[in-house]
Design a protein around this motif. Structure first.
Motif, PDB file in Angstrom:
ATOM      1  N   ALA A 159       0.842  -1.211   0.000  1.00 13.57           N
ATOM      2  CA  ALA A 159       0.000   0.000   0.000  1.00 13.57           C
ATOM      3  C   ALA A 159       0.863   1.242   0.000  1.00 13.57           C
ATOM      4  N   LEU A 160       1.917   1.176   0.862  1.00 10.43           N
ATOM      5  CA  LEU A 160       2.824   2.338   0.941  1.00 10.43           C
ATOM      6  C   LEU A 160       3.538   2.526  -0.384  1.00 10.43           C
ATOM      7  N   SER A 161       3.916   1.408  -1.028  1.00 11.92           N
ATOM      8  CA  SER A 161       4.581   1.509  -2.331  1.00 11.92           C
ATOM      9  C   SER A 161       3.630   2.125  -3.361  1.00 11.92           C
ATOM     10  N   GLU A 162       2.340   1.737  -3.305  1.00 14.04           N
ATOM     11  CA  GLU A 162       1.364   2.304  -4.232  1.00 14.04           C
ATOM     12  C   GLU A 162       1.194   3.795  -3.975  1.00 14.04           C
ATOM     13  N   VAL A 163       1.111   4.088  -2.683  1.00 14.04           N
ATOM     14  CA  VAL A 163       0.954   5.504  -2.344  1.00 14.04           C
ATOM     15  C   VAL A 163       2.172   6.253  -2.800  1.00 14.04           C
ATOM     16  N   ARG A 164       3.333   5.661  -2.503  1.00  9.78           N
ATOM     17  CA  ARG A 164       4.565   6.345  -2.893  1.00  9.78           C
ATOM     18  C   ARG A 164       4.673   6.419  -4.411  1.00  9.78           C
ATOM     19  N   GLY A 165       4.192   5.424  -5.081  1.00  8.42           N
ATOM     20  CA  GLY A 165       4.245   5.441  -6.541  1.00  8.42           C
ATOM     21  C   GLY A 165       3.323   6.482  -7.134  1.00  8.42           C
ATOM     22  N   HIS A 166       2.189   6.628  -6.505  1.00 10.25           N
ATOM     23  CA  HIS A 166       1.253   7.636  -7.022  1.00 10.25           C
ATOM     24  C   HIS A 166       1.706   9.034  -6.691  1.00 10.25           C
ATOM     25  N   LEU A 167       2.408   9.129  -5.573  1.00  7.57           N
ATOM     26  CA  LEU A 167       2.859  10.441  -5.155  1.00  7.57           C
ATOM     27  C   LEU A 167       4.263  10.734  -5.645  1.00  7.57           C
ATOM     28  N   GLY A 168       4.945   9.692  -6.075  1.00  8.40           N
ATOM     29  CA  GLY A 168       6.342   9.870  -6.447  1.00  8.40           C
ATOM     30  C   GLY A 168       6.490  10.260  -7.900  1.00  8.40           C
ATOM     31  N   LEU A 169       7.719   9.944  -8.430  1.00  8.41           N
ATOM     32  CA  LEU A 169       8.100  10.310  -9.802  1.00  8.41           C
ATOM     33  C   LEU A 169       7.146   9.649 -10.758  1.00  8.41           C
ATOM     34  N   GLY A 170       6.562  10.390 -11.646  1.00  9.48           N
ATOM     35  CA  GLY A 170       5.611   9.912 -12.657  1.00  9.48           C
ATOM     36  C   GLY A 170       4.237   9.754 -12.122  1.00  9.48           C
ATOM     37  N   GLY A 171       4.043  10.148 -10.917  1.00  9.65           N
ATOM     38  CA  GLY A 171       2.736   9.948 -10.303  1.00  9.65           C
ATOM     39  C   GLY A 171       1.894  11.196 -10.352  1.00  9.65           C
ATOM     40  N   VAL A 172       1.018  11.315  -9.382  1.00  9.98           N
ATOM     41  CA  VAL A 172       0.053  12.420  -9.311  1.00  9.98           C
ATOM     42  C   VAL A 172       0.789  13.734  -9.165  1.00  9.98           C
ATOM     43  N   ILE A 173       1.812  13.709  -8.287  1.00 12.42           N
ATOM     44  CA  ILE A 173       2.530  14.945  -8.041  1.00 12.42           C
ATOM     45  C   ILE A 173       3.208  15.393  -9.292  1.00 12.42           C
ATOM     46  N   ASP A 174       3.849  14.414 -10.014  1.00 13.21           N
ATOM     47  CA  ASP A 174       4.520  14.788 -11.253  1.00 13.21           C
ATOM     48  C   ASP A 174       3.513  15.334 -12.249  1.00 13.21           C
TER      49      ASP A 174
END
Length: 872
Positions: free
Chosen positions: A80-95
């Motif tokens: 879950a944390l990896s998904e969250v981090r993936g969505h929030l990380g590079l190429g994710g929502v934030i990007d």
């Protein structure tokens, strides 16, 4: 296993049940209890192993559950944390949000999807486990950032300032970092916890395993020790004890008795060394068996020893007794004879067992019937009955002449009867003793019993038996036997004066002289003393001739002890008339004839006739009637006067006894006095005479006014030598009754024992009783005796007085006797004076007193009193 030890005592060894420890109240560890303890220890070990194992399993399960929970939570959270981090990380929502690609619908949808997925994973992280405060803050920061992005995407106008957005973004990044750190820390803690749990489990395994190993090793060692020390070792000792028991090695206590540590005293001391368990009980049983067997074998050995000693004693006794043994099995017919019995029967030692017929062949023919009768008695007897028989033994066949039947010995056969189970006689057994010496001794005894020891002649028993056998064989009608009854005249004088040794030589010489005159078929018997009997089977004529020859030959002197002595013979002859049934009657008749020969002057032969038998019958009746007549008053006294020769004065009387028999009339003293002497009746008769004479003397002296009147009383030899009689007589006379009494004693009475006679006479003399020597000159006329005895008066026998007219020298002899008596202080009385001439001579020679028919016959009391009145 059943408990065999209890606090109660008294159980027998070898008997299952409870048994107490002697002297204690505690229980003992038995094999059964030991097994229970080992089982309990094993259960404890198993329990410990199970506890350790369960603890290990629980620890491993805990570790596994921790990692399983961690794997489930951590993986989900991490994902879950990896998904969250993936969505929030590079190429994710934030990007996407940073790049501003928010205009296109696709971008907007992708951004919404990323935000939704981020929120969903964040929710999953949050919902997996109740988050901690740090996690809650981190989740809230991330959620706030996602909300900020959502707001900016949907309503840029409402968007927060960039600084706030960046700050929010930084907070979200920090939150993601915090959550990531939290997951790392959680993993590190889980790993550390797991390592700790593993270390705990290792320690538990090490400690528990060690304890279990120790318990197992201890249990194994205890089992080995228990098996060896409590079972294998004792069993080995029990086996050795059993082998010793089988070998009868019973002297030493069994090894089992060394099991215990202490020894007990008291009634149970012999079991004090045994353990009190099953094997100890078995050991005690073996020890009890050893003791019982030892005692039993000791008793058996003792009995065997005693039996052996008894057998040896019996064998030695049998050998010493020189007895033989025999055993006859009636069922099989086997007859066993011991070597000694074979020797006694002169049978070969190795000739096999003989039969009864062969045995009887060695028995004297005259005794075979008795042997067979004894055997038949045994065959018909009851169990335990016995029988005896004596028989003569023939010599061996090789030493026996044809037809010879002379025995060489005697055997005494003793047998006992043994019955079988059916009650019938099964065997006869016994012993045999050589009684040849006894038979020879008995023969010698019979010879001694039937023969005279001194002369070797047959004796009275032989004669009586011979007469009886002759009478039994010939019956009545026999008239060819005569008996000569001989008695030596003068033998008593020889025997008393010269001694018994010379007397024995006279008897031997007499026997030899008589035997030398006998014809074949005749024999002489010595009855005893100087009496002999000759049996003459050829009748009266031969007997008379033999008597005449004997009278002739005994006129010559006999040579005895170097001296020539003359003895005569008086012979009584009796002839068997065939009418008597008593063997003694002929001998009695000969004795009667001899008695008559003695009465008629000796030195002659008298033939028995019926008149002599009548005389002896009268003698027997007198003997029988003497005492009753004395009690009835038929015996009385008469008194013959004694006068003084110088003046004719009456001085006294001699008391003489008479018997008026109610059937036979007046009996002469010459008949009944000798009978009284022989039978002892003279004692009461003499006392009667003494008492009557003393009483009469007292009355007469009172009648005469106290004059010195005397009464003479005769004292016989039988009276004089009876001490009790003399004592009673003196006691009677001591009370003043002795005055005027004179006691007359014959000279011959003082010769046998001169000193004793003097002692007795002196007792009378000391009492005041005058003593008269009666019948002087008819006996030994010993002057030495006459001078040494306390006599007061000497009475000359009438034979000297009656010879005065026929022999001129008789006067001189009487004169010498009177003078001798006067010189030694004695008064003299002459007896049997019947004529005036005799009175004149006696007066002339100085004789003091006289008595006889010249003066008066024996007077009755009345006549004597009349004479006293006349004399007064």
């Amino acid at each position: 296993m059943t408990d065999i030890v209890s606090e109660e005592s008294g159980a027998m060894p070898g008997k299952t049940g409870q048994r107490a420890i002697p002297g204690t109240g505690r229980r003992t560890l038995t094999i059964a209890r030991s097994a229970l303890l080992l089982a309990a220890a094993l259960v404890v070990c198993l329990g410990a192993m199970m506890a350790v194992g369960l603890q290990l399993m629980r620890g491993m399960d805990a570790v596994a559950d921790g990692w399983r929970d961690y794997d489930l939570q951590a993986a989900t959270k991490s994902d879950a944390l990896s998904e969250v981090r993936g969505h929030l990380g590079l190429g994710g929502v934030i990007d996407h949000f940073r790049e501003g690609n928010r205009t296109s619908a696709g971008d907007h949808a992708a951004l919404d999807r990323s935000l939704a997925l981020a929120r969903a994973n964040l929710a999953i992280y949050r919902d997996m486990v109740t988050p901690s405060e740090d996690e809650a803050r981190a989740i809230a920061a991330i959620a706030a950032f996602l909300d900020a992005i959502q707001v900016q995407m949907e309503d840029p106008a409402a968007a927060i300032p960039d600084e706030a957005f960046d700050a929010c973004r930084r907070d979200a990044v920090k939150g993601l970092a915090a959550l990531n750190s939290h997951l790392s820390a959680q993993r590190a803690r889980l790993t550390a916890a797991t390592l700790n749990d593993i270390e705990d489990l290792q320690r538990l395994m090490a400690v528990g395993g060690g304890i279990i190993a120790v318990l197992v090793l201890g249990l194994a060692g205890a089992a080995v020790w228990f098996t060896r020390s409590r079972i294998v070792g004792p069993l080995g000792r029990l086996v050795e004890d059993a082998r010793r028991l089988a070998r009868r090695d019973l002297d030493r206590p069994f090894q089992s008795s060394d099991w215990g540590r202490g020894k007990r005293l008291g009634s149970d001391a012999r079991h004090g060394g045994f353990r009190h368990d099953e094997l100890g009980l078995l050991g005690r049983s073996l020890e009890d068996s050893r003791i019982a067997l030892r005692d039993l074998f000791a008793a058996i050995e003792e009995k065997s020893r005693r039996l052996g000693e008894s057998e040896r004693r019996y064998a030695m006794a049998a050998a010493a007794a020189n007895d033989g043994l025999w055993d006859w099995d009636l069922e099989s017919g086997d007859l066993y004879l011991s070597p000694r019995l074979r020797q006694m029967l002169h049978l070969p030692a190795d000739g096999g067992e003989p039969g009864i017929a062969a045995l009887l062949a060695h028995v004297h023919p005259d005794d075979r019937h008795a042997v067979l009768a004894a055997i038949r008695q045994g065959e018909q007897g009851a169990d335990g009955a016995s029988f005896d028989v004596e028989f003569r033994v023939l010599p061996p066949d090789g030493a026996r002449k044809d037809g010879e039947k002379d025995a060489i010995g005697w055997l005494h056969l003793h047998g006992i009867v043994a019955a079988g189970p059916d009650g019938r006689v099964a065997r006869l057994a016994g012993s045999a003793a050589d009684v040849s010496e006894r038979k020879s001794y008995e023969a010698r005894l019979v010879h001694q019993a039937t023969h005279d020891f001194l002369t070797g002649l047959p004796n009275r028993a032989y004669l009586i038996r011979w007469l009886g056998e002759r009478q039994a064989v010939q019956g009545t009608g026999r008239r060819d036997l005569a008996l000569l009854f001989l008695d030596l005249d003068g033998f008593k004088v020889v025997n008393d004066s010269l001694g018994h040794a010379v007397g024995d030589r006279v008897l031997i010489a007499t026997a030899e002289r008589i035997a030398g005159l006998l014809e074949p078929g005749e024999f002489v018997v010595r009855l005893g003393g100087d009496e002999f009997v000759i049996a003459v089977p050829t009748g009266q004529e031969s007997a008379i001739a033999r008597a005449q020859a004997l009278e002739t030959v005994f006129q010559r002197p006999l040579c005895a002890g170097g001296m020539e002595l003359r003895v005569g013979l008086s012979i009584g002859l009796a002839v068997d008339d065939g009418t008597s049934d008593d063997p003694d009657s002929l001998l009695r008749d000969a004795d009667i004839a001899l008695y008559r020969a003695k009465e008629h002057g000796k030195g002659r032969t008298v033939l028995f006739d019926a008149s002599l038998r009548e005389a002896i019958l009268i003698r027997s009746r007198l003997q029988r009637d003497l005492t009753p007549s004395l009690e009835a008053g038929d015996i009385f006294l008469v008194y013959q006067p004694i006068v003084s020769l110088p003046d004719g004065r009456l001085t006294g009387f001699e008391a003489l006894v008479r018997w008026r028999h109610p059937d036979l009339g007046l009996v002469s003293p010459a008949q009944f006095i000798p009978i009284a002497e022989e039978t002892g009746q003279i004692l009461p008769l003499g006392r009667h005479v003494l008492e009557r004479a003393v009483e009469q003397l007292g009355r007469w002296r009172r009648m005469a006014g106290g004059a010195a009147l005397t009464v003479n009383v005769n004292l016989s030899a039988r009276q004089m030598w009876d001490e009790r009689y003399v004592d009673d007589m003196l006691d009677y006379l001591a009370d003043g009754r002795a005055d005027g009494l004179k006691i007359e004693v014959t000279e011959s009475m003082t010769v046998a024992d001169h000193d004793q006679a003097r002692t007795i006479l002196e007792r009378f003399h000391a009492l005041g009783v005058a003593l008269c020597m009666d019948d002087f000159g008819t006996g030994y006329s010993s002057l030495s005796h006459l001078g040494s005895l306390p006599f007061d008066v000497m009475k000359i026998d009438k034979s000297f007085v009656s010879a005065l007219g026929s022999d001129p020298r008789q006067e001189s002899l009487l004169r010498g006797i009177v003078e001798l008596a006067h010189r030694i202080g004695l008064k003299v009385v002459a007896e049997g004076v019947e004529t005036e001439e005799e009175r004149a001579v006696l007066t002339g020679i100085g004789c003091d007193y006289a008595q006889g028919y010249l003066f008066a016959r024996p007077l009755s009391v009345a006549d004597a009193e009349a004479l006293l009145s006349t004399a007064a």
